[in-house]
Design a protein around this motif. Structure first.
Motif, PDB file in Angstrom:
ATOM      1  N   ASP A   1       0.824  -1.200   0.000  1.00 34.80           N
ATOM      2  CA  ASP A   1       0.000   0.000   0.000  1.00 34.80           C
ATOM      3  C   ASP A   1       0.866   1.261   0.000  1.00 34.80           C
ATOM      4  N   ALA A   2       0.364   2.287  -0.653  1.00 37.07           N
ATOM      5  CA  ALA A   2       1.110   3.546  -0.753  1.00 37.07           C
ATOM      6  C   ALA A   2       1.426   4.145   0.606  1.00 37.07           C
ATOM      7  N   SER A   3       0.630   3.814   1.620  1.00 38.01           N
ATOM      8  CA  SER A   3       0.896   4.362   2.955  1.00 38.01           C
ATOM      9  C   SER A   3       2.225   3.864   3.514  1.00 38.01           C
ATOM     10  N   THR A   4       2.769   2.794   2.933  1.00 40.20           N
ATOM     11  CA  THR A   4       4.065   2.270   3.391  1.00 40.20           C
ATOM     12  C   THR A   4       5.229   2.863   2.605  1.00 40.20           C
ATOM     13  N   ALA A   5       4.917   3.689   1.600  1.00 36.77           N
ATOM     14  CA  ALA A   5       5.950   4.226   0.713  1.00 36.77           C
ATOM     15  C   ALA A   5       6.684   5.406   1.334  1.00 36.77           C
ATOM     16  N   LYS A   6       7.856   5.624   0.803  1.00 38.36           N
ATOM     17  CA  LYS A   6       8.639   6.809   1.129  1.00 38.36           C
ATOM     18  C   LYS A   6       9.127   7.398  -0.189  1.00 38.36           C
ATOM     19  N   SER A   7       9.160   8.704  -0.250  1.00 40.39           N
ATOM     20  CA  SER A   7       9.697   9.401  -1.418  1.00 40.39           C
ATOM     21  C   SER A   7      10.988  10.089  -1.004  1.00 40.39           C
ATOM     22  N   VAL A   8      12.026   9.797  -1.750  1.00 43.78           N
ATOM     23  CA  VAL A   8      13.349  10.349  -1.444  1.00 43.78           C
ATOM     24  C   VAL A   8      13.734  11.321  -2.550  1.00 43.78           C
ATOM     25  N   ARG A   9      14.155  12.511  -2.129  1.00 46.16           N
ATOM     26  CA  ARG A   9      14.605  13.524  -3.080  1.00 46.16           C
ATOM     27  C   ARG A   9      15.897  14.143  -2.558  1.00 46.16           C
ATOM     28  N   ILE A  10      16.765  14.479  -3.487  1.00 47.98           N
ATOM     29  CA  ILE A  10      17.975  15.226  -3.136  1.00 47.98           C
ATOM     30  C   ILE A  10      17.966  16.501  -3.962  1.00 47.98           C
ATOM     31  N   ARG A  11      17.952  17.626  -3.278  1.00 51.07           N
ATOM     32  CA  ARG A  11      17.959  18.931  -3.926  1.00 51.07           C
ATOM     33  C   ARG A  11      19.048  19.776  -3.289  1.00 51.07           C
ATOM     34  N   ASN A  12      19.900  20.327  -4.111  1.00 53.83           N
ATOM     35  CA  ASN A  12      20.989  21.180  -3.621  1.00 53.83           C
ATOM     36  C   ASN A  12      21.794  20.496  -2.519  1.00 53.83           C
ATOM     37  N   GLY A  13      22.022  19.177  -2.699  1.00 54.91           N
ATOM     38  CA  GLY A  13      22.822  18.441  -1.733  1.00 54.91           C
ATOM     39  C   GLY A  13      22.085  18.009  -0.479  1.00 54.91           C
ATOM     40  N   ARG A  14      20.813  18.359  -0.355  1.00 58.08           N
ATOM     41  CA  ARG A  14      20.017  18.000   0.828  1.00 58.08           C
ATOM     42  C   ARG A  14      19.071  16.864   0.482  1.00 58.08           C
ATOM     43  N   THR A  15      19.040  15.863   1.342  1.00 61.22           N
ATOM     44  CA  THR A  15      18.147  14.727   1.156  1.00 61.22           C
ATOM     45  C   THR A  15      16.893  14.916   1.984  1.00 61.22           C
ATOM     46  N   SER A  16      15.749  14.726   1.367  1.00 61.35           N
ATOM     47  CA  SER A  16      14.494  14.744   2.120  1.00 61.35           C
ATOM     48  C   SER A  16      13.776  13.424   1.874  1.00 61.35           C
ATOM     49  N   VAL A  17      13.201  12.892   2.929  1.00 60.26           N
ATOM     50  CA  VAL A  17      12.427  11.657   2.849  1.00 60.26           C
ATOM     51  C   VAL A  17      11.018  11.980   3.339  1.00 60.26           C
ATOM     52  N   VAL A  18      10.041  11.715   2.486  1.00 58.56           N
ATOM     53  CA  VAL A  18       8.653  12.037   2.787  1.00 58.56           C
ATOM     54  C   VAL A  18       7.848  10.746   2.761  1.00 58.56           C
ATOM     55  N   ASP A  19       6.945  10.589   3.718  1.00 53.56           N
ATOM     56  CA  ASP A  19       6.063   9.428   3.722  1.00 53.56           C
ATOM     57  C   ASP A  19       5.091   9.506   2.562  1.00 53.56           C
ATOM     58  N   GLY A  20       4.811   8.373   1.958  1.00 51.07           N
ATOM     59  CA  GLY A  20       3.781   8.290   0.930  1.00 51.07           C
ATOM     60  C   GLY A  20       4.320   8.387  -0.477  1.00 51.07           C
ATOM     61  N   PRO A  21       3.412   8.328  -1.443  1.00 52.94           N
ATOM     62  CA  PRO A  21       3.804   8.384  -2.853  1.00 52.94           C
ATOM     63  C   PRO A  21       4.233   9.789  -3.255  1.00 52.94           C
ATOM     64  N   PHE A  22       4.810   9.889  -4.432  1.00 56.31           N
ATOM     65  CA  PHE A  22       5.338  11.153  -4.927  1.00 56.31           C
ATOM     66  C   PHE A  22       4.249  12.214  -5.055  1.00 56.31           C
ATOM     67  N   ALA A  23       3.130  11.847  -5.675  1.00 55.33           N
ATOM     68  CA  ALA A  23       2.081  12.828  -5.946  1.00 55.33           C
ATOM     69  C   ALA A  23       0.852  12.521  -5.105  1.00 55.33           C
ATOM     70  N   GLU A  24       0.144  13.564  -4.731  1.00 51.90           N
ATOM     71  CA  GLU A  24      -1.124  13.371  -4.038  1.00 51.90           C
ATOM     72  C   GLU A  24      -2.189  13.151  -5.097  1.00 51.90           C
ATOM     73  N   THR A  25      -2.727  11.963  -5.123  1.00 54.03           N
ATOM     74  CA  THR A  25      -3.734  11.608  -6.109  1.00 54.03           C
ATOM     75  C   THR A  25      -4.552  10.448  -5.585  1.00 54.03           C
ATOM     76  N   LYS A  26      -5.726  10.252  -6.130  1.00 56.71           N
ATOM     77  CA  LYS A  26      -6.543   9.111  -5.721  1.00 56.71           C
ATOM     78  C   LYS A  26      -5.985   7.821  -6.286  1.00 56.71           C
ATOM     79  N   GLU A  27      -5.324   7.885  -7.427  1.00 59.37           N
ATOM     80  CA  GLU A  27      -4.755   6.692  -8.031  1.00 59.37           C
ATOM     81  C   GLU A  27      -3.313   6.536  -7.569  1.00 59.37           C
ATOM     82  N   ILE A  28      -3.031   5.358  -7.005  1.00 62.84           N
ATOM     83  CA  ILE A  28      -1.691   5.093  -6.499  1.00 62.84           C
ATOM     84  C   ILE A  28      -1.068   3.949  -7.282  1.00 62.84           C
ATOM     85  N   LEU A  29       0.241   3.956  -7.367  1.00 65.81           N
ATOM     86  CA  LEU A  29       0.949   2.893  -8.058  1.00 65.81           C
ATOM     87  C   LEU A  29       0.770   1.606  -7.285  1.00 65.81           C
TER      88      LEU A  29
END
Length: 124
Positions: A50-78
């Motif tokens: 389930d998407a609720s178990t997902a994490k999205s990892v991004r690195i911007r300007n050398g900083r890593t951010s980890v966010v719970d959930g899928p990349f986009a907020e949408t009703k349809e999930i991968l």
């Protein structure tokens, strides 16, 4: 040519189906997958948790951010993927359209990049 068919699910539509219908759809899907594998048209497939178990990892300007959930907020999930062997995008779309999940979500079909060609191009 290989194509990736990404399976997106709208959980609200899935939950609105009559009792037993999701399991029946899964049985149909697995039977269809077995046929496609036997024909050499389906190279592999998996479901995702389930998407609720997902994490999205991004690195911007050398900083890593980890966010719970899928990349986009949408009703349809991968929900999973199917690796398809087809001669063209049209054939890959036709194969993907046979999966029942298009009823409760969307299958995104994309060509798979030839990583060996990329390796040669970039000298890796």
């Amino acid at each position: 040519m290989q194509f990736l068919a990404l399976v997106y699910i709208d959980n609200a539509l899935l939950e609105a189906l009559p009792t037993g219908e999701p399991d029946a759809m899964m049985r149909t899907c697995l039977g269809h997958a077995d046929e496609l594998k036997a024909d050499g048209k389906l190279l592999g497939f998996q479901q995702l948790e389930d998407a609720s178990t997902a994490k999205s990892v991004r690195i911007r300007n050398g900083r890593t951010s980890v966010v719970d959930g899928p990349f986009a907020e949408t009703k349809e999930i991968l929900g999973g993927f199917n690796l398809i062997e087809a001669d063209s995008m049209d054939e890959a779309v036709q194969i993907a359209s046979q999966f029942p999940w298009a009823r409760v979500g969307c299958l995104e079909v994309r060509a798979v990049r030839d990583v060996d060609a990329v390796r040669r191009r970039v000298g890796a």
